[in-house]
Each structure stands twice: as structure tokens, then as C-alpha cells.
Design a protein around this motif. Sequence first.
Motif, PDB file in Angstrom:
ATOM      1  N   ASP A   1      -7.160 -15.527 -10.975  1.00 21.13           N
ATOM      2  CA  ASP A   1      -7.557 -14.626  -9.897  1.00 21.13           C
ATOM      3  C   ASP A   1      -7.755 -15.392  -8.600  1.00 21.13           C
ATOM      4  O   ASP A   1      -8.252 -16.532  -8.592  1.00 21.13           O
TER       5      ASP A   1
ATOM      6  N   GLN B   1       5.655  -7.558  -6.817  1.00 22.42           N
ATOM      7  CA  GLN B   1       4.767  -6.829  -7.722  1.00 22.42           C
ATOM      8  C   GLN B   1       5.329  -6.862  -9.142  1.00 22.42           C
ATOM      9  O   GLN B   1       4.590  -7.006 -10.118  1.00 22.42           O
TER      10      GLN B   1
ATOM     11  N   TYR C   1      -4.743  -5.586 -15.308  1.00 25.96           N
ATOM     12  CA  TYR C   1      -3.878  -5.912 -14.179  1.00 25.96           C
ATOM     13  C   TYR C   1      -2.766  -4.898 -13.903  1.00 25.96           C
ATOM     14  O   TYR C   1      -2.495  -4.578 -12.740  1.00 25.96           O
TER      15      TYR C   1
ATOM     16  N   ALA D   1      -3.173  -1.597  -5.741  1.00 28.01           N
ATOM     17  CA  ALA D   1      -4.547  -2.061  -5.511  1.00 28.01           C
ATOM     18  C   ALA D   1      -4.656  -3.574  -5.619  1.00 28.01           C
ATOM     19  O   ALA D   1      -5.552  -4.180  -5.025  1.00 28.01           O
ATOM     20  N   LYS D   2      -3.751  -4.187  -6.405  1.00 32.98           N
ATOM     21  CA  LYS D   2      -3.730  -5.639  -6.519  1.00 32.98           C
ATOM     22  C   LYS D   2      -2.333  -6.157  -6.191  1.00 32.98           C
ATOM     23  O   LYS D   2      -1.332  -5.589  -6.641  1.00 32.98           O
TER      24      LYS D   2
ATOM     25  N   LYS E   1       0.828  -1.209   0.000  1.00 29.75           N
ATOM     26  CA  LYS E   1       0.000   0.000   0.000  1.00 29.75           C
ATOM     27  C   LYS E   1       0.861   1.257   0.000  1.00 29.75           C
ATOM     28  O   LYS E   1       0.637   2.185  -0.799  1.00 29.75           O
TER      29      LYS E   1
ATOM     30  N   SER F   1      -0.495   0.754  -8.750  1.00 30.99           N
ATOM     31  CA  SER F   1      -1.078   1.536  -7.659  1.00 30.99           C
ATOM     32  C   SER F   1      -1.044   0.808  -6.330  1.00 30.99           C
ATOM     33  O   SER F   1      -1.275   1.412  -5.274  1.00 30.99           O
TER      34      SER F   1
ATOM     35  N   GLN G   1      -3.390  -1.752 -11.752  1.00 32.31           N
ATOM     36  CA  GLN G   1      -3.689  -2.150 -10.373  1.00 32.31           C
ATOM     37  C   GLN G   1      -2.426  -2.539  -9.618  1.00 32.31           C
ATOM     38  O   GLN G   1      -2.305  -2.289  -8.407  1.00 32.31           O
TER      39      GLN G   1
ATOM     40  N   ASP H   1      -3.804 -11.167  -5.126  1.00 36.23           N
ATOM     41  CA  ASP H   1      -5.088 -11.020  -5.808  1.00 36.23           C
ATOM     42  C   ASP H   1      -5.126 -11.807  -7.113  1.00 36.23           C
ATOM     43  O   ASP H   1      -6.206 -12.082  -7.634  1.00 36.23           O
TER      44      ASP H   1
ATOM     45  N   SER I   1       3.867  -9.648 -12.090  1.00 38.54           N
ATOM     46  CA  SER I   1       3.191  -9.056 -13.256  1.00 38.54           C
ATOM     47  C   SER I   1       4.082  -9.010 -14.491  1.00 38.54           C
ATOM     48  O   SER I   1       3.617  -8.627 -15.575  1.00 38.54           O
TER      49      SER I   1
END
Length: 393
Positions: free
Chosen positions: A196, A100, A119, A127-128, A47, A125, A122, A173, A104
Motif C-alpha cells: 500500500d 488499473q 482491492y 476508488a483505488k 475517476k 470503481s 476498489q 494507492d 491489479s
Amino acid sequence: MTPTTAHLALPFFDDVHRELGARLAGWIPGQQIDESDDRQACREWVKRLGDQGWLRYCVPSGSDGALGGALDRLDSRALVILRETLAFHSPLADFAFAMQGLGSGAITLAGTPEQQAAYLPQVASGAKIAAFALSEADAGSDAGAMTTRADPAAGGWTLNGSKTWISNGGIADFYVTFAKTDPAAGTRGITTFIIDAGTPGLDASEHIAVMSPHPLATLKFTDCRLDGDTQLGALNGGFRLAMQTLDIFRASVAGAALGMARRALVEAVRHAKSRKMFGQTLADFQLTQAKIGEMAALVDAAALLTYRAAWLRDEGERRGQSVRVTAEAAMAKMTATENAQRVIDMALQMHGGLGVKVGTRVESLYRDIRALRIYEGATEVQQLIIGKAVLQS
């Protein structure tokens, strides 16, 4: 520049990297997170890293910045700087950032426009939370031995099997997952899927406790039904995609090891200058000076190999060339992790009894560094990669 950013003056880096390193070095010391609960702490780090824009370096910007990245493309030197700086202060913060990017990375390399749009912003940020699911109980270094299968079903696939040692397992996520779609074809029969969290048939509840707490879990797939649009990249092209992803991020593992080694050296110097014994400080003894000298040389040797690997990849990208830096990244990863283990061990020894006291910085570093010599290709695998490359040259 401060002692923790002096290396940014080296010619491997551009002004954008120097500015990034200075900003992060100014921000990270002020972040205090209770890491006693590694899962909650990892969520909090994601976060904060997302809120402050640091995760934007894990993904490309895309056209008109639609994908959320800070730069046009994944930049290896930026990843190295970020991981080195984060690991210097908090290896768990480094872990949160790295996953992260790794989780990804395959979407960046091979995702459809729709997959990337769903994706990557997200991830950027925070968020995921992302995860990369390749390893199995009997298929770690030997990815071709994986037994997790994806069988065709109406409009998609059905997945059965398990993955283990999965970072962010249970808190992610989504999971970029590799499975056999042609079981007889070895590494040429692997395909990648985006799964997911919460997909029926996926169980990520089996957590794995390790010596330096990080969120790890075993994933179990039982008749896990996937739509056709979850396939990532070419059919049976999963192994190549996994290796391309690891090529990008392997040098950043070296960066993380480098950050831990630098911190151990700082701690050793600080202790040596303040520890009084026999009427002088520990730093006054020639044996201590020799050890400090060896530690500093090990750090710098690892740094040069790490920055070279990242620079070579970035230069190839800048020129529009598809440059494989597999051997150079392997050299960086092997040398940086092995050297960091030696440096941290020497720092711990220099601290004497304090070195093994739970809660001291060198004690936690001693536990943190050990896994880096194993994940994303153990040292022995890196040796094989380098040896083969030399023999073929």
C-alpha cells in the motif's frame, strides 16, 4: 457502424463486444480533460472511467458480483476494444485504464479471497489507483537480474531496493511489487507482494519526466516492513505470475497501438482531402494515394493479429483450458506497435510543417506511440519469444 467501429463486425467478436465498443465510442468523444498536468489528468480519467463503469472490465465479477467486474472473467477482447477506442481519442485515458488492469491483474490471478475483496472492487470503481512494479534500473527485459530483496522478518518481510519506470508511481494507492526472496535462484527466486502507498519505508517521490507525459516514478524501499498477508501468490512464484499477467495484457498494448494508428490514418485522410496544392488537393496525387493505401494495410494487418491473440485466449478460457498465447500475443504486440510507428510517421510527413507543430494531433501521437515499442517487452524481446516458439514447434 461508424468507421471507428466497423472492425467490430469481424467474426472475432461477440455481441457483448460489439455493444461495448459502440457504447464506448459514443461516450469517449464527449470527455474533455485538461491533460497539461499528467498526474492530475490521470486521476481524473480514473475517476470518470470508474464512475461510468468502464473500469469494471479490468477485474472479474466474482461470485454474486462481489468483486465488481462487468464479466465473469478477464476478457481479452473487451480489453483490446476498450484500449483501442480510448487510445484513438486520448492515449492518456488509455494509460489510466490499462494500469488499473495491469496493476491489479496479478491479484485477479493469484490473490486470496481476502486480497481480492480488499482491492478488486476498489479498482473497478476507480476508488483505488493500481500500479505494477517489476522493472529496475538494471533489470528491465531481464527480470531475473532484479536486486530488490524481501527478507523474512517476524510475521512478514523486510523489503530493500528500488524499482523504476513504474507507471502511476506517486499517485497509486497500491503497488503489486516483485522482489527476490531467493537471490541465488534467478527468476525462480522472485515473490510478489501487495504494498500500500504510505507504507513506512516506501518512497515514491522521484518522478520521471518522459517525452509523452505520463505519471512515472522510481520507487525506493528502505527497510520497508510488510506483513505476511501482503504476499501475493506462491513463494518464489512471482516471475511466473508476472508473465501470466503480461500474457493477458500484452494483446491489449497492441490494441492501444492500433487505436493510435487508426487515429493517425483518419487525420491523414482528413488532411489530404482538405489540403490544396498545385490546383488540386493532396489526396489527388498518386503518391498520396499510395501512402494512404500502405497505411491502411498496415493498420488492418496489425488488427488481425491483435484480435486473433485476444480471441485465442478468450476461447481457451471459455472452454476451461489453460491456453498459453505467449507467441501470438508477442506477434500482435510487435506488429501493432511497429506498424503504428510507421503509420504515424507517414501521417506526420503528410502534414508537412504542421506535423511537427506542438499541439497538433499527429505531433502528440508521434510522441505517444514511441514508448509502446518498449514497455511490456520491447520489440526485440517479442522477436525472441516468437523465434523460440517457432523453433520449438
